[in-house]
Each structure stands twice: as C-alpha cells, then as structure tokens.
Write a protein that holds these residues in place. Structure first.
Motif, mmCIF file in Angstrom:
data_model
loop_
_atom_site.group_PDB
_atom_site.id
_atom_site.type_symbol
_atom_site.label_atom_id
_atom_site.label_comp_id
_atom_site.label_asym_id
_atom_site.label_seq_id
_atom_site.Cartn_x
_atom_site.Cartn_y
_atom_site.Cartn_z
ATOM 1 N N TYR A 102 0.707 -1.292 0.047
ATOM 2 C CA TYR A 102 0.095 0.100 -0.086
ATOM 3 C C TYR A 102 0.796 1.023 0.042
ATOM 4 C CZ TYR A 102 -3.717 3.516 0.990
ATOM 5 O OH TYR A 102 -4.365 4.547 1.109
ATOM 6 N N LYS A 103 0.909 1.953 -1.136
ATOM 7 C CA LYS A 103 1.752 3.134 -1.297
ATOM 8 C C LYS A 103 3.156 3.028 -0.786
ATOM 9 C CE LYS A 103 -2.222 6.064 -0.962
ATOM 10 N NZ LYS A 103 -2.937 7.458 -0.601
ATOM 11 N N GLY A 104 3.769 1.848 -1.368
ATOM 12 C CA GLY A 104 5.156 1.552 -0.964
ATOM 13 C C GLY A 104 5.515 0.723 0.241
#
Length: 134
Positions: free
Chosen positions: A62-64
C-alpha cells in the motif's frame, strides 16, 4: 482485450497440480476438511518432486509500504502458480475474487481454485488468470 499468454512452464505446473488434485480426490473423495486436502495435495506434489510452499503470507503493498494483514495463499508452486483449495458445498464469487486478489498482489499469472467437495473433481477446478499483469 489483450490476449493473456501463460508461460509453458506455468501450464505444465498447472497440469501437475490438476493431476495431483485428481489423485487426492480419487483416494479420499469429498467430505473432508480443507486442511486434510491441503496436506494430502502437498504430499502429492512432494511425491512428484515439485517445490511448493504452504500457507504463504500474501503481503499488501500500500503506497510503497508492505503490510502483512493475515492473508495466506494455500499453496504456491515454484513461485509461479497459486493454488487455492476449498472444501465447500458451493463455490461463491468471493472465492474467485480472493484468487484474483492474491494473483494481483503476488504478481502471478495463473491460479487454480480447487473445490474438493464435489462428486467429480473436474467440476471443482477453475483456472483464474491474472488480467492485471502487464
């Protein structure tokens, strides 16, 4: 819609997985718990010399940030093929959705959804493609 091409080595692993599922179902039939089928299915893979992992954590990116939220793939064969095993009265859309999500998260091209609670195992096997691979 682009054509999805599954690598030949993944197709061969899928064939072996289906043969293994048939062997287990022929021996045991329907009516047992999923965990029993998983243990016997993976034993079949071992007998055939196929490397695999059971209950492999599926991480969510999730988002890196990699997040482990308790998702577990039943069996992953040679880090190329996802196998989700069920022992249910009826397959539901959520079962296929789970496989699609795991394929996407794990970036695998193909999964097999296998329900051992069928009189004929051939009616309990579904191929699921990862349409999100580019």
């Amino acid at each position: 819609m682009k054509e999805i091409v599954i690598p030949p080595e993944v197709e061969e692993l899928a064939r072996i997985a289906v043969d293994s599922a048939f062997a287990v179902h022929t021996e045991l039939g329907p009516g047992l718990l999923e965990s029993a089928y998983e243990a016997c299915f993976t034993h079949e893979l071992e007998l055939r010399g196929i490397k695999h992992q059971r209950q492999l954590p599926v991480l969510l990116n999730y988002k890196g940030k990699l997040i482990e939220v308790g998702f577990r793939a039943d069996v992953v064969i040679e880090q190329k093929l996802l196998i989700e095993l069920k022992a249910v009265e009826q397959m539901l859309p959520i079962h296929k959705a789970q496989v699609i999500t795991y394929l996407k998260l794990m970036r695998l091209p193909l999964g097999l959804l296998i329900n051992f609670n069928e009189v004929l195992i051939k009616h309990g096997i579904q191929r699921v493609l990862n349409l999100h691979l580019s």
